[in-house]
Scaffold this active site. Structure first.
Site, PDB file in Angstrom:
ATOM      1  N   GLY A  87      -4.593  47.926  -6.411  1.00 42.82           N
ATOM      2  CA  GLY A  87      -3.622  47.040  -6.027  1.00 42.82           C
ATOM      3  C   GLY A  87      -2.567  48.017  -5.843  1.00 42.82           C
ATOM      4  N   VAL A  91      -7.039  56.206  -3.614  1.00 37.33           N
ATOM      5  CA  VAL A  91      -7.728  57.474  -4.248  1.00 37.33           C
ATOM      6  C   VAL A  91      -8.620  58.551  -3.330  1.00 37.33           C
ATOM      7  CG1 VAL A  91      -9.043  58.697  -5.989  1.00 37.33           C
ATOM      8  CG2 VAL A  91      -7.659  56.705  -6.555  1.00 37.33           C
ATOM      9  N   LYS A 106      -4.775  60.951  -6.061  1.00 31.62           N
ATOM     10  CA  LYS A 106      -4.212  59.629  -6.135  1.00 31.62           C
ATOM     11  C   LYS A 106      -2.857  59.595  -5.612  1.00 31.62           C
ATOM     12  CE  LYS A 106      -4.021  55.918  -9.214  1.00 31.62           C
ATOM     13  NZ  LYS A 106      -4.365  55.464 -10.681  1.00 31.62           N
ATOM     14  N   TYR A 156     -12.536  65.455 -10.283  1.00 34.18           N
ATOM     15  CA  TYR A 156     -13.255  64.673  -9.509  1.00 34.18           C
ATOM     16  C   TYR A 156     -14.663  64.391 -10.303  1.00 34.18           C
ATOM     17  CZ  TYR A 156     -16.786  63.193  -6.025  1.00 34.18           C
ATOM     18  OH  TYR A 156     -17.659  62.735  -5.227  1.00 34.18           O
ATOM     19  N   VAL A 157     -14.904  63.073 -10.743  1.00 35.34           N
ATOM     20  CA  VAL A 157     -16.188  62.527 -11.573  1.00 35.34           C
ATOM     21  C   VAL A 157     -17.225  62.290 -10.676  1.00 35.34           C
ATOM     22  CG1 VAL A 157     -16.965  61.420 -13.102  1.00 35.34           C
ATOM     23  CG2 VAL A 157     -14.661  62.095 -13.301  1.00 35.34           C
ATOM     24  N   ASP A 235      -5.113  47.560 -18.481  1.00 37.09           N
ATOM     25  CA  ASP A 235      -6.045  47.056 -17.335  1.00 37.09           C
ATOM     26  C   ASP A 235      -7.254  47.746 -17.538  1.00 37.09           C
ATOM     27  OD1 ASP A 235      -6.133  45.628 -14.947  1.00 37.09           O
ATOM     28  OD2 ASP A 235      -5.716  47.390 -13.406  1.00 37.09           O
ATOM     29  N   LYS A 237     -10.871  47.286 -17.264  1.00 32.26           N
ATOM     30  CA  LYS A 237     -11.870  46.527 -16.718  1.00 32.26           C
ATOM     31  C   LYS A 237     -13.003  47.369 -16.019  1.00 32.26           C
ATOM     32  CE  LYS A 237      -9.265  46.681 -12.645  1.00 32.26           C
ATOM     33  NZ  LYS A 237      -8.478  45.744 -11.565  1.00 32.26           N
ATOM     34  N   PRO A 238     -14.124  47.051 -16.014  1.00 29.93           N
ATOM     35  CA  PRO A 238     -15.158  47.885 -15.510  1.00 29.93           C
ATOM     36  C   PRO A 238     -15.221  48.755 -14.396  1.00 29.93           C
ATOM     37  CG  PRO A 238     -16.129  45.662 -15.999  1.00 29.93           C
ATOM     38  CD  PRO A 238     -14.604  45.696 -15.986  1.00 29.93           C
ATOM     39  N   ASP A 253      -7.209  55.283 -14.179  1.00 29.65           N
ATOM     40  CA  ASP A 253      -5.788  54.235 -13.832  1.00 29.65           C
ATOM     41  C   ASP A 253      -5.146  53.778 -15.312  1.00 29.65           C
ATOM     42  OD1 ASP A 253      -6.162  54.496 -11.395  1.00 29.65           O
ATOM     43  OD2 ASP A 253      -7.426  52.537 -11.066  1.00 29.65           O
TER      44      ASP A 253
END
Length: 941
Positions: A87, A91, A106, A156-157, A235, A237-238, A253
């Site tokens: 939102g 990235v 980011k 970086y993943v 926040d 969440k998956p 995040d």
């Protein structure tokens, strides 16, 4: 470019740039004209306004016209591709030129850049994440500003989001999934980048439930790390969790709330977070704290296990109403493969009242760890049974009455209010009307009564009979429910669980024959379930049921009857895809090693135990906190010690036993509340006592045996009905008596061994048909006979005890074909009688007794060695009793000849204990005999 974190500031050009973005976005073709107009209207800001717009274009945050890519660099970073956006943030995959590494860069989204609160929140996130250092959180590598734009450069993943994983798996049955399915779903959604990933074999082999529990456990640990440093996520969440190919996950995040609607039902306005993952207090505008993140973790756990959100609804208003007014559907109704404990954990995390949730993310992580380690979880609701359990722990002497009442009362109000039915006939009529009622009742029988008996009361003192009452009540109800649906899958699965649970409790109470019958029913139901709906999980359950049933035969000296079942279970486990840290195959191999050992198959036992140890050590390297794997190592080492037979391997056997003791102590340390592991320490103390005794350290042996007795007294105080504990106490007293006898304290030894013989004789009175009970009683009487002889008791007393022992063993050999133990005991008893007669100088009866003993020697090398010993003792007795004469000399020479012939046969048959032959005092007269020298030269090594 600054290398430090930027600070929030107020810029007079913010409104001017935001005005440009709004107008240019509505008509990109007019972007240049809009910029010229704004510069002309405020010429004092024209130069800076053009510079800022140019910076947005350069950074890829704004494209005023199609095809206008602009420069793709931001200071030290070269933009490679977009990875995604939320939102507020966007990235990019970028290369940090100065160090040549890839990073996730980011930046704030263009339309949010100049909103003061969004910019401030972005900067707060930078400060927050910079303080965190946890393997489960994406690390900040550097942060700063370039051209007035704040940025975060993070590791970086390589992986994909859990959100992409859930969407990739779609409507598949979660109970049937494994790690390989997760990989395939992510690869499909990640595109070209996915080709570079190397996935962990252990991750690919895991079942879906274990995979999810491990992921959420590590995620909760990461959240706890953040909470301890004053950082709330807000926040969770998956889509904010990245799954790595090695099976780990990383949270990203932090503190970045969504302010605009999105396809994932994002909230707006003052509420920070994504609507579908908001806790009830967030929806009400209440305080946001650690409990809020715990609720979101519960939602993530639920969604991954069920592959659907519990409050899915069309539109924001419907989602909000569901969150405010509805409880989540029962997790096991969407995924039958989820164990009850996991459902309880998830339910507690999703409590609407924050005070009733886990107090911290760390507590949630700990309970998930309990699930993985198969330990009792802490999230038990304070039901009537739970309150009774806690009361019994404080008042064990009065526990049984209360427990029985609680359990019988509990059998009424199952899920759909079974207690309201006036009779079982009325229940059956209700079930015929409603399939849902049938499923609810069947589930309630299993998960209220069965779980109460096998989980809630397993480690509670004085509850064995109460556990049996609960299971009997459950089976009574189950039989009525299942009568009309013999081919129903749920009936087959519940039937297997119930009968297997009852077999375990009966075995604990010493009712071994009944336990075998229950195990047969459990196997039958498990086979039916596997045939009705084949799956890896049902195949695993069938293997476990076969293994338990096969092992139960050893309790009644019928090991040969159970061996085929055990071997079948081992082969089934070998054919199953298993995580590398799974203990199932190791446990099966341990039972196989035990079976072969009891049947005298020493080499086969050693091979199975060695493989079990390899499996356990390999698993423990990946899961060092697993009490189950520590137990497997201890048990495997114990059977290896048993296989290290003979005087020449005493030191090896002692070392293996010490390692076994250390492994069991580790298991008990990792799971301090479980009596199963506490008892294994008792077994290890006993075995160390025996090993010390064999190695000649009698004082240490006595210390270990008395320590085992002290631990057993504690266990028997709380579990007085456990036949297993009673029998082990009897065996430990017996072993202590034998040690005292060996140390020249026959009177103390006789007192202990007499007590053991009396206990076993009383047990035999109520179990005359049990060969295992007869063997234990016979052994006790034979040992007492030896103690009586050492104490100077009359020969008649010694012979009487041995005679009683042989009567007890009569019929056992025929009853348990294939089990060599009864025959070995008969041989030992006859040896004792022959030795007593020979020592007493009763030469005529001694010859008859030696001949009787010879009937049980067979081809066994060890037995031939002791048969030789009897002829040696007979020759010595001749010298003591009879005066020298040609007749005596001839008889003595014949006895010595028989001794050497038997010694030769023993050595040829595999008796290679050179040390024993060289040190036995009775053989001293023959050390220089050429026949004896020849024997020693033919022994290897």
């Amino acid at each position: 470019m600054s290398s430090s974190l930027p600070h929030d500031s107020s810029d007079p050009l913010d409104e001017l740039v935001f005005n440009y973005l709004e107008r240019a976005e509505s008509d990109p073709s007019s972007a240049a004209a809009v910029l010229d107009e704004l510069c002309a209207s405020q010429p004092e800001h024209a130069t800076e306004l053009r510079r800022r717009v140019r910076a947005l274009v350069e950074r890829g945050l704004w494209r005023p016209a199609a095809g206008d890519e602009g420069p793709r660099e931001i200071g030290d970073f070269r933009i490679l591709e977009s990875l995604g956006q939320g939102g507020m943030g966007v990235v990019f995959l970028a290369e940090q030129k100065s160090v040549g590494r890839r990073v996730a860069l980011k930046l704030v989204r263009a339309e949010q850049l100049l909103a003061g609160n969004a910019r401030a929140r972005f900067l707060r996130e930078a400060h927050a994440i910079a303080r965190l250092d946890h393997p489960g959180i994406v690390r900040v590598l550097t942060a700063g500003e370039h051209g007035g734009l704040p940025y975060l450069a993070m590791e970086y993943v390589e992986g994909g989001s859990l959100d992409a994983l859930v969407r990739g798996l779609g409507s598949r049955d979660p109970a049937q999934l494994r790690g390989s399915d997760a990989r395939d779903a992510l690869l499909e959604r990640m595109g070209a980048r996915a080709a570079e990933l190397v996935w962990s074999p252990e991750f690919l082999a895991r079942g879906w439930t274990e995979l999810v529990v491990r992921l959420v456990q590590s995620l909760a640990e990461a959240v706890q790390h953040a909470h301890e440093r004053g950082v709330l996520h807000r926040d969770l969440k998956p889509s904010n969790v990245l799954l790595l190919p090695d099976g780990r996950c990383k949270l990203c995040d932090f503190g970045l709330a969504s302010l605009a609607d999105s396809a994932r039902l994002t909230g707006s306005g003052a509420q920070l977070g994504t609507l579908a993952y908001m806790a009830p207090e967030q929806l009400r505008g209440g305080a946001v704290n650690a409990a809020t993140d715990v609720y979101a973790l519960g939602l993530v756990l639920y969604e991954l296990l069920a592959l659907r959100h519990p409050f899915l609804a069309p539109g924001e208003a419907a989602v909000r109403a569901a969150l405010e007014d509805r409880a989540a559907p029962a997790l096991r109704s969407l995924n039958r493969g989820v164990p009850v404990d996991i459902e309880v954990v998830c339910t507690k995390a999703l409590e609407r009242d924050p005070a009733r949730r886990y107090a911290s993310a760390g507590e949630l992580a700990r309970d998930l760890g309990h699930v993985l380690a198969l330990r009792p979880i802490e999230a038990r609701p304070p039901t009537l049974v739970r309150r009774a359990v806690r009361w019994t722990q404080r008042h064990p002497a009065r526990a049984v009455g209360l427990a029985l009442g609680a359990l019988l009362a509990l059998a009424g109000p199952v899920g759909w209010e079974l207690s309201r039915a006036r009779s079982m006939d009325e229940v059956e009529r209700a079930l015929e009307r409603s399939e849902n009622d049938f499923r609810a009742a069947l589930s309630a029988i299993g998960h209220v009564l069965r779980d109460t008996a096998t989980e809630e009361l397993e480690d509670v003192p004085r509850m064995q009979q109460a556990r049996l009452v609960a299971l009997d009540r459950a089976l009574e109800l189950f039989a009525r429910l299942a009568q009309s649906r013999p081919q129903d899958l749920a009936v087959a699965e519940e039937g297997s669980e119930l009968h297997a649970a009852r077999a375990v409790v009966l075995g604990d109470l010493g009712r071994a024959d009944e336990a075998i019958d229950e195990g047969s029913f459990a196997v039958e139901y498990a086979r039916r379930a596997a045939e009705l709906a084949p799956s890896p999980e049902r195949a695993r359950r069938l293997a476990a049921t076969l293994l338990s049933h096969g092992k139960s035969f050893s309790a009644v000296a019928r090991t040969a009857d159970g061996l085929a079942l055990v071997e079948d279970a081992v082969e089934r486990y070998r054919g199953l895809e298993r995580p590398a840290s799974d203990a199932a195959l190791a446990k099966a191999l341990i039972v196989l090693a035990e079976s072969h050992s009891l049947l005298g198959h020493r080499e086969l036992s050693q091979a199975a135990a060695s493989e079990a140890l390899e499996q356990a050590e390999r698993g423990a390297a990946l899961a060092p906190q697993s009490a189950e794997l520590a137990w497997c190592a201890g048990r495997a080492l114990g059977w290896l010690a048993v296989a290290a037979h003979g005087p020449s391997r005493t030191a090896e056997r002692f070392g293996l036993t010490e390692r076994s003791h250390a492994a069991f102590a580790r298991a008990a340390e990792l799971a301090p509340g479980e009596r199963y592991y506490a008892y294994e320490v008792v077994e290890a103390e006993h075995d160390l006592g025996v090993a010390s005794f064999e190695s000649g350290d009698f004082e240490r042996g006595e210390v270990h045996l008395r320590a085992a007795l002290a631990r057993l007294d504690t266990l028997l105080r709380d579990f007085p009905e456990s036949r297993r504990y009673q029998r082990r106490r009897s065996q430990t007293l017996e072993q202590l008596g034998l040690q005292l006898l060996q140390r020249g304290r026959p009177d103390e030894a006789r007192e202990l061994l007499a007590r053991v013989a009396d206990e076993r004789a009383r047990e035999l009175e109520s179990a005359t048909g049990r060969c295992d009970v007869r063997m234990f009683a016979a052994l006790a009487h034979a040992n007492l006979a030896n103690a009586e002889q050492a104490s100077g008791a009359p020969l008649e007393r010694v012979l009487e005890l041995n005679s009683r022992a042989e009567v007890m063993l009569s019929g056992c050999i025929a009853d348990v074909a294939g089990n060599t133990e009864p025959e070995r005991l008969v041989c030992s008893v006859r040896y004792s009688s022959a030795l007593a007669l020979t020592t007493a100088g009763e030469l005529g009866p001694a010859l008859a007794a030696i001949a009787l003993h010879a009937e049980t020697v067979g081809e066994h090398a060890d037995r031939r060695r002791y048969a030789a010993d009897l002829w040696n003792e007979y020759a010595l007795a001749l010298r003591r009793v009879e005066a020298p004469s040609p007749q005596r000399d001839a008889r003595e020479a014949e006895a010595v000849e028989r001794m050497f012939r038997l010694l030769d046969e023993a050595v040829r048959g595999g008796y290679h204990e050179r040390g024993e032959l060289e040190s036995t005092p009775a053989l001293e007269p023959f050390r220089s005999d050429p026949r004896f020298v020849d024997l020693l030269t033919r022994i290897p090594g």
